[in-house]
Each structure stands twice: as structure tokens, then as C-alpha cells.
Enzyme design. Structure first.
Site, PDB file in Angstrom:
ATOM      1  N   HIS A 118      48.232 114.446 -11.327  1.00 26.46           N
ATOM      2  CA  HIS A 118      47.765 115.247 -12.458  1.00 26.46           C
ATOM      3  C   HIS A 118      47.707 116.738 -12.140  1.00 26.46           C
ATOM      4  O   HIS A 118      47.004 117.491 -12.819  1.00 26.46           O
ATOM      5  CB  HIS A 118      46.409 114.735 -12.959  1.00 26.46           C
ATOM      6  CG  HIS A 118      46.484 113.354 -13.557  1.00 26.46           C
ATOM      7  ND1 HIS A 118      45.376 112.563 -13.775  1.00 26.46           N
ATOM      8  CD2 HIS A 118      47.544 112.624 -13.979  1.00 26.46           C
ATOM      9  CE1 HIS A 118      45.752 111.394 -14.309  1.00 26.46           C
ATOM     10  NE2 HIS A 118      47.068 111.411 -14.431  1.00 26.46           N
ATOM     11  N   CYS A 129      57.600 131.494 -19.483  1.00 27.58           N
ATOM     12  CA  CYS A 129      58.695 131.601 -18.512  1.00 27.58           C
ATOM     13  C   CYS A 129      58.575 130.565 -17.394  1.00 27.58           C
ATOM     14  O   CYS A 129      59.491 130.407 -16.602  1.00 27.58           O
ATOM     15  CB  CYS A 129      58.797 133.011 -17.941  1.00 27.58           C
ATOM     16  SG  CYS A 129      57.492 133.434 -16.768  1.00 27.58           S
ATOM     17  N   ASN A 213      33.810 101.291  -6.449  1.00 27.89           N
ATOM     18  CA  ASN A 213      33.195 101.989  -7.575  1.00 27.89           C
ATOM     19  C   ASN A 213      31.745 101.507  -7.685  1.00 27.89           C
ATOM     20  O   ASN A 213      31.483 100.336  -7.444  1.00 27.89           O
ATOM     21  CB  ASN A 213      33.967 101.663  -8.882  1.00 27.89           C
ATOM     22  CG  ASN A 213      33.759 102.703  -9.974  1.00 27.89           C
ATOM     23  OD1 ASN A 213      32.640 102.955 -10.410  1.00 27.89           O
ATOM     24  ND2 ASN A 213      34.853 103.301 -10.405  1.00 27.89           N
TER      25      ASN A 213
HETATM   26  C1  BJW Z   1      32.325 106.800  -8.336  1.00 24.08           C
HETATM   27  C2  BJW Z   1      31.293 107.543  -7.761  1.00 24.08           C
HETATM   28  C3  BJW Z   1      31.162 107.493  -6.350  1.00 24.08           C
HETATM   29  C4  BJW Z   1      31.229 107.828  -9.920  1.00 24.08           C
HETATM   30  N1  BJW Z   1      32.026 106.729  -5.626  1.00 24.08           N
HETATM   31  N2  BJW Z   1      33.154 106.072  -7.609  1.00 24.08           N
HETATM   32  C5  BJW Z   1      49.497 103.304 -21.934  1.00 24.08           C
HETATM   33  C6  BJW Z   1      48.441 102.732 -22.609  1.00 24.08           C
HETATM   34  C7  BJW Z   1      47.547 103.526 -23.318  1.00 24.08           C
HETATM   35  C8  BJW Z   1      47.699 104.912 -23.367  1.00 24.08           C
HETATM   36  C9  BJW Z   1      48.753 105.481 -22.701  1.00 24.08           C
HETATM   37  C10 BJW Z   1      49.630 104.686 -21.991  1.00 24.08           C
HETATM   38  N3  BJW Z   1      50.555 105.496 -21.429  1.00 24.08           N
HETATM   39  C11 BJW Z   1      50.274 106.778 -21.738  1.00 24.08           C
HETATM   40  C12 BJW Z   1      49.173 106.811 -22.520  1.00 24.08           C
HETATM   41  C13 BJW Z   1      48.549 108.030 -23.100  1.00 24.08           C
HETATM   42  C14 BJW Z   1      47.622 108.723 -22.119  1.00 24.08           C
HETATM   43  C15 BJW Z   1      46.496 107.762 -21.753  1.00 24.08           C
HETATM   44  O1  BJW Z   1      46.467 107.156 -20.739  1.00 24.08           O
HETATM   45  N4  BJW Z   1      45.481 107.682 -22.616  1.00 24.08           N
HETATM   46  C16 BJW Z   1      44.327 106.807 -22.384  1.00 24.08           C
HETATM   47  C17 BJW Z   1      43.062 107.633 -22.304  1.00 24.08           C
HETATM   48  C18 BJW Z   1      44.277 105.792 -23.499  1.00 24.08           C
HETATM   49  N5  BJW Z   1      48.338 109.158 -20.925  1.00 24.08           N
HETATM   50  C19 BJW Z   1      49.028 110.299 -20.894  1.00 24.08           C
HETATM   51  O2  BJW Z   1      49.128 111.001 -21.889  1.00 24.08           O
HETATM   52  C20 BJW Z   1      49.711 110.680 -19.588  1.00 24.08           C
HETATM   53  N6  BJW Z   1      51.045 111.050 -19.827  1.00 24.08           N
HETATM   54  C21 BJW Z   1      51.996 110.167 -20.181  1.00 24.08           C
HETATM   55  O3  BJW Z   1      51.768 108.980 -20.245  1.00 24.08           O
HETATM   56  O4  BJW Z   1      53.220 110.733 -20.429  1.00 24.08           O
HETATM   57  C22 BJW Z   1      54.195 109.922 -21.141  1.00 24.08           C
HETATM   58  C23 BJW Z   1      53.995 110.257 -22.600  1.00 24.08           C
HETATM   59  C24 BJW Z   1      54.524 111.425 -23.086  1.00 24.08           C
HETATM   60  C25 BJW Z   1      54.355 111.731 -24.450  1.00 24.08           C
HETATM   61  C26 BJW Z   1      53.635 110.875 -25.283  1.00 24.08           C
HETATM   62  C27 BJW Z   1      53.081 109.710 -24.762  1.00 24.08           C
HETATM   63  C28 BJW Z   1      53.274 109.405 -23.406  1.00 24.08           C
HETATM   64  C29 BJW Z   1      49.068 111.903 -18.971  1.00 24.08           C
HETATM   65  C30 BJW Z   1      47.661 111.681 -18.565  1.00 24.08           C
HETATM   66  C31 BJW Z   1      47.053 112.995 -18.031  1.00 24.08           C
HETATM   67  C32 BJW Z   1      45.563 112.860 -17.749  1.00 24.08           C
HETATM   68  N7  BJW Z   1      45.011 114.155 -17.508  1.00 24.08           N
HETATM   69  C33 BJW Z   1      43.634 114.288 -17.109  1.00 24.08           C
HETATM   70  C34 BJW Z   1      43.307 115.799 -17.069  1.00 24.08           C
HETATM   71  C35 BJW Z   1      43.985 116.445 -15.853  1.00 24.08           C
HETATM   72  C36 BJW Z   1      43.670 117.871 -15.715  1.00 24.08           C
HETATM   73  C37 BJW Z   1      42.203 118.089 -15.464  1.00 24.08           C
HETATM   74  O5  BJW Z   1      41.654 117.628 -14.446  1.00 24.08           O
HETATM   75  O6  BJW Z   1      41.598 118.734 -16.288  1.00 24.08           O
HETATM   76  O7  BJW Z   1      43.419 113.706 -15.831  1.00 24.08           O
HETATM   77  S1  BJW Z   1      42.459 113.422 -18.148  1.00 24.08           S
HETATM   78  C38 BJW Z   1      41.353 112.986 -16.847  1.00 24.08           C
HETATM   79  O8  BJW Z   1      41.315 111.547 -16.684  1.00 24.08           O
HETATM   80  C39 BJW Z   1      41.991 113.523 -15.568  1.00 24.08           C
HETATM   81  C40 BJW Z   1      41.767 112.402 -14.604  1.00 24.08           C
HETATM   82  O9  BJW Z   1      42.659 112.500 -13.504  1.00 24.08           O
HETATM   83  C41 BJW Z   1      41.959 111.202 -15.448  1.00 24.08           C
HETATM   84  C42 BJW Z   1      41.379 109.930 -14.871  1.00 24.08           C
HETATM   85  O10 BJW Z   1      39.992 110.034 -14.742  1.00 24.08           O
HETATM   86  P1  BJW Z   1      39.248 109.348 -13.515  1.00 24.08           P
HETATM   87  O11 BJW Z   1      39.650 110.008 -12.254  1.00 24.08           O
HETATM   88  O12 BJW Z   1      39.418 107.890 -13.591  1.00 24.08           O
HETATM   89  O13 BJW Z   1      37.738 109.807 -13.787  1.00 24.08           O
HETATM   90  P2  BJW Z   1      36.617 109.118 -14.720  1.00 24.08           P
HETATM   91  O14 BJW Z   1      35.591 110.147 -14.946  1.00 24.08           O
HETATM   92  O15 BJW Z   1      37.205 108.460 -15.889  1.00 24.08           O
HETATM   93  O16 BJW Z   1      36.016 107.976 -13.796  1.00 24.08           O
HETATM   94  C43 BJW Z   1      35.266 108.277 -12.618  1.00 24.08           C
HETATM   95  C44 BJW Z   1      34.885 106.960 -11.978  1.00 24.08           C
HETATM   96  O17 BJW Z   1      34.231 107.239 -10.744  1.00 24.08           O
HETATM   97  C45 BJW Z   1      33.908 106.115 -12.809  1.00 24.08           C
HETATM   98  O18 BJW Z   1      34.415 104.784 -12.893  1.00 24.08           O
HETATM   99  C46 BJW Z   1      32.611 106.157 -11.998  1.00 24.08           C
HETATM  100  O19 BJW Z   1      31.867 104.953 -12.091  1.00 24.08           O
HETATM  101  C47 BJW Z   1      33.138 106.349 -10.598  1.00 24.08           C
HETATM  102  N8  BJW Z   1      32.202 106.981  -9.634  1.00 24.08           N
HETATM  103  N9  BJW Z   1      30.551 108.140  -8.714  1.00 24.08           N
HETATM  104  C48 BJW Z   1      32.962 106.022  -6.248  1.00 24.08           C
HETATM  105  N10 BJW Z   1      30.142 108.156  -5.669  1.00 24.08           N
HETATM  106 ZN    ZN Z   2      55.788 134.356 -17.984  1.00 23.26          ZN
END
Ligand code: BJW
Ligand code: ZN
Length: 251
Positions: A118, A129, A213
Site C-alpha cells: 500500500h 507529472c 490478533n
Molecule cells: C492488533 C493489535 C496488536 C490491534 N497486535 N494486532 C474483493 C472483494 C471485495 C472488495 C474488493 C475486492 N477487491 C478489491 C476490492 C475493493 C477494495 C477493498 O478491498 N474494499 C474492501 C474494504 C471491501 N480494494 C481496493 O480498492 C484495492 N485495490 C484494488 O483492488 O485494485 C483493483 C481495482 C481497481 C479498480 C476498481 C476495483 C478494483 C486497494 C486497497 C488499498 C487500501 N488502502 C488503505 C489506505 C492506504 C494508505 C494509507 O495508509 O492511508 O490501506 S485502506 C487501509 O486498510 C490501509 C490498510 O493497509 C488497509 C488494511 O487495514 P489493516 O492493516 O488490516 O488495519 P485495520 O485497522 O483494519 O486492522 C487492524 C487490526 O489489528 C485489527 O484486527 C486489530 O484487532 C488488530 N490489532 N492491536 C496485533 N497489539
Molecule cells: Zn509535477
């Protein structure tokens, strides 16, 4: 949290490990997660800020969020979980570290060759650009930053919803997931695809899939085992077990 006999064996026998890390890995460093109780910035959901449409609609708001997060990651340090992964990479012949995190903390802990699915919040690029911003513009922004070459809007070099993941990094992640004996899904809610499909790919290819987790997630039903607890507590224990493995082998 007790480590099962089965996992102990897998850990000590594994020649190839693939890990997928999420925001939970950095939670103990003080970086807020996206979802869950402490996971909401002001009143926004990630879906309302982490998209190109949201950015074009209100670049100042989106930059305010990223400026705040850049400040946070600049102030915190890697935690025991990051350091344990840096050790783990040296204890196994083939190690693939895939991360969804953009905070650069794994690299700061000494993890090498991390596949950043990501992007990385410490970089910015121009939406017109495509050039990356130089050092001088990598400061904490107080206004919406502009490209030093063409005057276009700068954006954080991260992957937003609806955008493609970096192709090479994703391909290498899929290969790592297919190749591994053990797949660890660490600190991720497992709702964002395609990253969330990696544990399933690994399982399909025959790996043992283990999740770390404090709570059960969308992935829990699909893994062999969930180790309920914090990654900063559990990962060092896994590393200790891996280091001990040779002492237990019959001579
Ligand atoms: C602990 C803890 C401790 C707490 N120890 N654990 C298939 C099915 C459905 C939807 C889609 C699909 N394919 C694509 C999609 C659409 C979409 C998607 O997935 N949507 C879903 C939400 C439904 N995906 C996309 O759009 C992706 N692109 C793509 O598929 O391109 C093809 C395409 C093109 C055009 C149209 C359609 C498709 C791109 C996804 C990009 C995600 N970006 C983000 C932001 C990044 C920039 C930023 O940081 O600002 O990435 S969103 C955000 O979520 C970020 C994270 O990396 C990502 C995942 O989150 P994560 O890391 O899991 O965090 P949390 O907060 O959710 O969970 C934390 C966990 O930690 C919890 O479980 C806690 O319990 C635990 N925890 N303390 C261990 N001490
Ligand atoms: Zn530029």
C-alpha cells in the site's frame, strides 16, 4: 496464550515463511489502526479519506490526515513485534515480508526487502507529472503541497481504494504465499483486498496459516490457528521457539 505443539513443530521445521502485516503490528508503537475502537481519525472512515475522489474533492482535508500521520510515525519507534520479524528473517532460508503498512517502521527495525503493498507515507508524488517530491518537500505540510517541477498537486505515495497495487510487489507476495510452509497474518482485520487474499492463497497451496490478533477477524474462519494476543508479545515468543529448535534435535 499457549503455543500448540503443532505450531511449535511447524515453526521449527519451516524452511520458508511468509508474513503479512497490518496496522495492528504498529499499534503498540502508538500508531492508530484504521478500524476498531481507537481506529477512527476524527469522525472519518478510511473509505471516506483513502480514495482519489476524496482527495480531489478535498485535498486539504486528506492532507491534514496524512500530515497528522506523518507526524505520528516520525515521533514513534518500532516495537518488539517489528524487531522480532527482523530477527525471524535471519532464522529461515526463505522469508517473505509483505506489509499493508505505510509507516516505514519495519524498515526502521531492520527488516529487509519488505514488500509494501500500500505504498509508503514518507514519500509524495505529483498527480500531474508523476515525479516524486524531493527531500525539501518531504517536510510536514501545513498547506496542500505542490510539485516543485510543474506546480501540480502532490499526493502521498500510497495506494487508495480503487487503485492498483504495485504489480511487482504484489506478484512477489503471491509467490511468497504459494512457496511458504508457514504463513503468518499479523495485526490485520483482513477486510481489504487483494492483500486479504494472501492467507487464502497460502492455505490453498498447502501452508500452515496462523493469525496473530487480540480479537478474531474476518480471516479467523479460514486459518488453522488464531493466536489471540498482541503481536509485540507473541512474535518474540515465536522467535525464541525458532532459536531453540536446534537444541531439541536428537544428536
Ligand atoms: C492488533 C493489535 C496488536 C490491534 N497486535 N494486532 C474483493 C472483494 C471485495 C472488495 C474488493 C475486492 N477487491 C478489491 C476490492 C475493493 C477494495 C477493498 O478491498 N474494499 C474492501 C474494504 C471491501 N480494494 C481496493 O480498492 C484495492 N485495490 C484494488 O483492488 O485494485 C483493483 C481495482 C481497481 C479498480 C476498481 C476495483 C478494483 C486497494 C486497497 C488499498 C487500501 N488502502 C488503505 C489506505 C492506504 C494508505 C494509507 O495508509 O492511508 O490501506 S485502506 C487501509 O486498510 C490501509 C490498510 O493497509 C488497509 C488494511 O487495514 P489493516 O492493516 O488490516 O488495519 P485495520 O485497522 O483494519 O486492522 C487492524 C487490526 O489489528 C485489527 O484486527 C486489530 O484487532 C488488530 N490489532 N492491536 C496485533 N497489539
Ligand atoms: Zn509535477
Amino acid at each position: 496464550m499457549t503455543i500448540s505443539e503443532k505450531l511449535r513443530e511447524v515453526l521449527q521445521r519451516a524452511d520458508s515463511i511468509c508474513v503479512l502485516t497490518g496496522a495492528g503490528l504498529s499499534a503498540e508503537s502508538g500508531v492508530p489502526t484504521f478500524r476498531g475502537d481507537d481506529g477512527i481519525w476524527k469522525k472519518f472512515k478510511p473509505e471516506e479519506l483513502a480514495s482519489f475522489d476524496a482527495f480531489i474533492r478535498n485535498p486539504a482535508l486528506v492532507w491534514e490526515w496524512y500530515s497528522y500521520r506523518k507526524k505520528v510515525v516520525g515521533e514513534v519507534k518500532p516495537n518488539a513485534g517489528h524487531y522480532a520479524l527482523a530477527q525471524m528473517q535471519d532464522l529461515v532460508a526463505d522469508f517473505t515480508h509483505v506489509t499493508q503498512n505505510v509507516d516505514n517502521l519495519h524498515a526502521r527495525a531492520g527488516c529487509r526487502g519488505v514488500l509494501e503493498l500500500h505504498g509508503n507515507i514518507t514519500r509524495s508524488l505529483c498527480i500531474d507529472c508523476g515525479r516524486h517530491a524531493g527531500e525539501s518537500t518531504q517536510v510536514i505540510f501545513t498547506t496542500v503541497p505542490k510539485c516543485e517541477f510543474c506546480g501540480g498537486l502532490l499526493r502521498p505515495d500510497v495506494v487508495w481504494f480503487g487503485e492498483l497495487l504495485p504489480a511487482a510487489a504484489f506478484e512477489q507476495s503471491v509467490e511468497g504465499a504459494r512457496r511458504c510452509d508457514l504463513f503468518l497474518s499479523i495485526g490485520t482485520s483482513g477486510v481489504v483486498h487483494p492483500a486479504a487474499s494472501l492467507p487464502l492463497i497460502a492455505r490453498e497451496a498447502g501452508a500452515s496459516v496462523v493469525e496473530i490478533n487480540p480479537v478474531y477477524t474476518d480471516l479467523s474462519a479460514h486459518v488453522h490457528e488464531t493466536l489471540l494476543g498482541k503481536s509485540g508479545d507473541i512474535l518474540p515468543q515465536l522467535v525464541t521457539l525458532m532459536k531453540e529448535s536446534h537444541h531439541h534435535e536428537p544428536t
